[in-house]
Design an enzyme around this catalytic site. Structure first.
Site, PDB file in Angstrom:
ATOM      1  N   HIS A   1       0.816  -1.224   0.000  1.00  0.00           N
ATOM      2  CA  HIS A   1       0.000   0.000   0.000  1.00  0.00           C
ATOM      3  C   HIS A   1       0.850   1.275   0.000  1.00  0.00           C
ATOM      4  CE1 HIS A   1       0.341  -0.120   4.374  1.00  0.00           C
ATOM      5  NE2 HIS A   1      -0.577  -1.019   4.543  1.00  0.00           N
TER       6      HIS A   1
ATOM      7  N   HIS B   1      -5.386  -9.570  14.297  1.00  0.00           N
ATOM      8  CA  HIS B   1      -5.500  -8.300  13.559  1.00  0.00           C
ATOM      9  C   HIS B   1      -6.246  -8.571  12.257  1.00  0.00           C
ATOM     10  CE1 HIS B   1      -4.538  -4.543  11.713  1.00  0.00           C
ATOM     11  NE2 HIS B   1      -3.388  -4.862  11.170  1.00  0.00           N
TER      12      HIS B   1
ATOM     13  N   GLU C   1      -6.458  -6.535   9.439  1.00  0.00           N
ATOM     14  CA  GLU C   1      -6.008  -6.021   8.130  1.00  0.00           C
ATOM     15  C   GLU C   1      -5.844  -7.210   7.191  1.00  0.00           C
ATOM     16  OE1 GLU C   1      -2.714  -3.239   8.102  1.00  0.00           O
ATOM     17  OE2 GLU C   1      -3.248  -2.599   6.075  1.00  0.00           O
TER      18      GLU C   1
ATOM     19  N   ASP D   1      -3.921  -8.371   4.954  1.00  0.00           N
ATOM     20  CA  ASP D   1      -2.733  -9.198   4.746  1.00  0.00           C
ATOM     21  C   ASP D   1      -2.696 -10.373   5.729  1.00  0.00           C
ATOM     22  OD1 ASP D   1      -2.414  -7.028   6.536  1.00  0.00           O
ATOM     23  OD2 ASP D   1      -0.244  -7.149   6.478  1.00  0.00           O
TER      24      ASP D   1
ATOM     25  N   HIS E   1      -1.526  -2.543  14.971  1.00  0.00           N
ATOM     26  CA  HIS E   1      -1.474  -1.419  14.078  1.00  0.00           C
ATOM     27  C   HIS E   1      -2.835  -0.748  13.843  1.00  0.00           C
ATOM     28  CE1 HIS E   1      -1.397  -0.805   9.416  1.00  0.00           C
ATOM     29  NE2 HIS E   1      -1.030   0.315   9.959  1.00  0.00           N
TER      30      HIS E   1
ATOM     31  N   ASP F   1       1.578  -7.296  13.883  1.00  0.00           N
ATOM     32  CA  ASP F   1       2.386  -6.339  13.114  1.00  0.00           C
ATOM     33  C   ASP F   1       3.605  -5.806  13.886  1.00  0.00           C
ATOM     34  OD1 ASP F   1       1.144  -6.248  10.627  1.00  0.00           O
ATOM     35  OD2 ASP F   1      -0.228  -4.652  11.190  1.00  0.00           O
TER      36      ASP F   1
ATOM     37  N   TYR G   1      10.361  -0.568   8.335  1.00  0.00           N
ATOM     38  CA  TYR G   1       8.997  -0.980   8.704  1.00  0.00           C
ATOM     39  C   TYR G   1       8.441  -0.057   9.789  1.00  0.00           C
ATOM     40  CZ  TYR G   1       5.411  -4.360  10.326  1.00  0.00           C
ATOM     41  OH  TYR G   1       4.249  -4.993  10.706  1.00  0.00           O
TER      42      TYR G   1
ATOM     43  N   HIS H   1       5.104 -10.473  10.256  1.00  0.00           N
ATOM     44  CA  HIS H   1       5.880 -10.214   9.036  1.00  0.00           C
ATOM     45  C   HIS H   1       7.362 -10.443   9.336  1.00  0.00           C
ATOM     46  CE1 HIS H   1       2.539  -8.361   6.873  1.00  0.00           C
ATOM     47  NE2 HIS H   1       2.334  -7.548   7.885  1.00  0.00           N
TER      48      HIS H   1
HETATM   49 FE1  FEO Z   1      -1.684  -4.013   9.778  1.00  0.00          FE
HETATM   50 FE2  FEO Z   1       0.374  -6.501   8.493  1.00  0.00          FE
HETATM   51  O1  FEO Z   1      -1.224  -5.506   8.754  1.00  0.00           O
END
Ligand code: FEO
Length: 395
Positions: free
Chosen positions: A26, A80, A82, A84, A147, A166, A194, A227
């Site tokens: 993004h 979370h 989001e 991903d 996040h 995250d 990051y 991640h």
């Molecule tokens: Fe806030 Fe890796 O998503």
């Protein structure tokens, strides 16, 4: 395809996927790809912590199937929402038809908003709640805004593993999974990129959340984010880095972010850099259109001063500077001094429009800015050097 089982501790396996190809997360340029980490906890009960981006759902299914069958999954924990991490949840929830799903209250609401009313069956947990899976216990810690408002951490009590989603992540695709298997410089560089691009505006919350976790007095032997690489050699390294970054720790460094049309602003940037360097202060130049905003903002992270240079286009700053300042305004870097310079042909306007934008954002602005008409001559370049010297002396 996973070829090697990745075990964090007995009964705790990574079942995530590596996204070698992603270069635009993004808008954040991810030069080294990323991973979406999910973890399978197997004891008397089986729990899946998080899922992956749905374009990789088949790979997640395969990784889980190598370890168990879907009808044996008892719990799905959504740290979370989001996409991903959650966009495979509808598929996994269908396959794991016996599983109860857990999320924070806001996580449940976000799951319904993303995937429909059938996620009204999600059970909610809050800080301190626990779920026993046999000898292992999952403890939940809400972490709003790390996040998203829904975010939470899951802590494996007996294994002393923190799964913070995250937080503490990096966009880094590798065939290795642990911090002691990768180049430390690359790892910390990606962790800083990051942090700068995702978590920087949340600095006060990060400090408070880390203090809260420390006050819980829970031992942490491993941090397994959603991640990148898992921290097992020295999890305090990333915790201390986050404490430093969120406290606004800086070096004696000036970063000059600029763009140029016919090289006048480029000439100014270089002369200003010479003036800064003449005072023994580290200086970095970042030319937009050669480097993305995500790289520029990473250089801002540990700089004391940010100088921004733009040519004038139609009485305004150049569009790449508008993009950078919009990006920086959203990420709210704290405690920097901001200076502005640029070139113009007749009416001017770039420096004025940048200063207006910076003041509106609440940045600490060094005035006056420096403007040069058309192409800088030797006297102009001396003014630029002096501008750089004066800025460096502010450090
Ligand atoms: Fe806030 Fe890796 O998503």
């Amino acid at each position: 395809m996973k070829t090697v089982k990745v075990t964090l501790k007995d009964g705790v396996n990574w079942v995530g996927v590596v996204d070698w190809n992603i270069r635009d997360f993004h808008g954040y340029v991810t030069n080294r790809g990323s991973t979406y980490n999910a973890y399978l906890i197997q004891d008397e009960k089986t729990a899946l912590i998080d899922t992956v981006k749905n374009t990789f759902a088949d790979e997640l299914v395969q990784h889980i199937t190598e370890l168990t069958s879907f009808d044996k999954i008892d719990y799905i924990i959504i740290n979370h929402v989001e996409m991903d991490h959650s966009s495979s949840v509808p598929l996994i929830a269908t396959l794991a038809k016996n599983a109860r799903i857990f999320a924070s209250q806001r996580g449940k609401e976000a799951l319904i908003d993303h995937y429909g009313p059938e996620f009204g069956r999600v059970e909610t947990v809050k800080t301190g709640d626990e779920l026993t899976v046999g000898k292992k216990t999952l403890r939940f810690v809400e972490a709003p805004m790390l996040h998203w408002p829904d975010s939470m951490f899951t802590y494996l009590v007996e294994d002393k593993i923190l799964l913070p989603n995250d937080a503490f992540g990096q966009h880094l695709a590798t065939s290795e999974r642990f911090d002691d298997e990768v180049d430390e410089h690359v790892l910390m560089e990606e962790a800083a990129i990051y942090y700068s691009n995702i978590l920087m505006p949340l600095a006060p919350l990060i400090t408070r959340k880390i203090q809260e976790v420390v006050a819980m007095n829970i031992p942490i032997e491993m941090i397994a984010p959603s991640h990148g690489i898992i921290w097992r050699k020295d999890p305090m390294k990333i915790i201390n880095a986050y404490l430093n970054w969120s406290a606004g720790a800086t070096k004696n460094k000036v970063v000059i972010v600029f763009d140029t049309m016919w090289h006048s602003t480029d000439m100014m940037a270089r002369a200003i850099a010479d003036g800064v360097a003449s005072q023994g202060v580290d200086v970095k130049l970042v030319k937009l259109r050669s480097s993305p905003n995500s790289e520029a903002i990473t250089e801002v992270l540990d700089a004391k001063v940010v100088l921004v240079g733009s040519p004038t286009l139609n009485n305004q700053m150049f569009p790449t500077l508008s993009s950078f300042l919009t990006y920086a305004t959203g990420l709210k870097p704290k405690g920097k001094l901001w200076g502005f310079f640029g070139s113009y042909g007749w009416g001017g306007g770039a420096v004025r429009s940048m200063i207006e934008m910076a003041k509106k954002a609440g940045f600490n602005v060094y005035e006056p800015g420096l403007e040069i008409k058309f192409v800088p001559d030797n006297d102009d370049l001396k003014k630029c050097m002096e501008f750089g010297r004066q800025i460096a002396q502010k450090i």
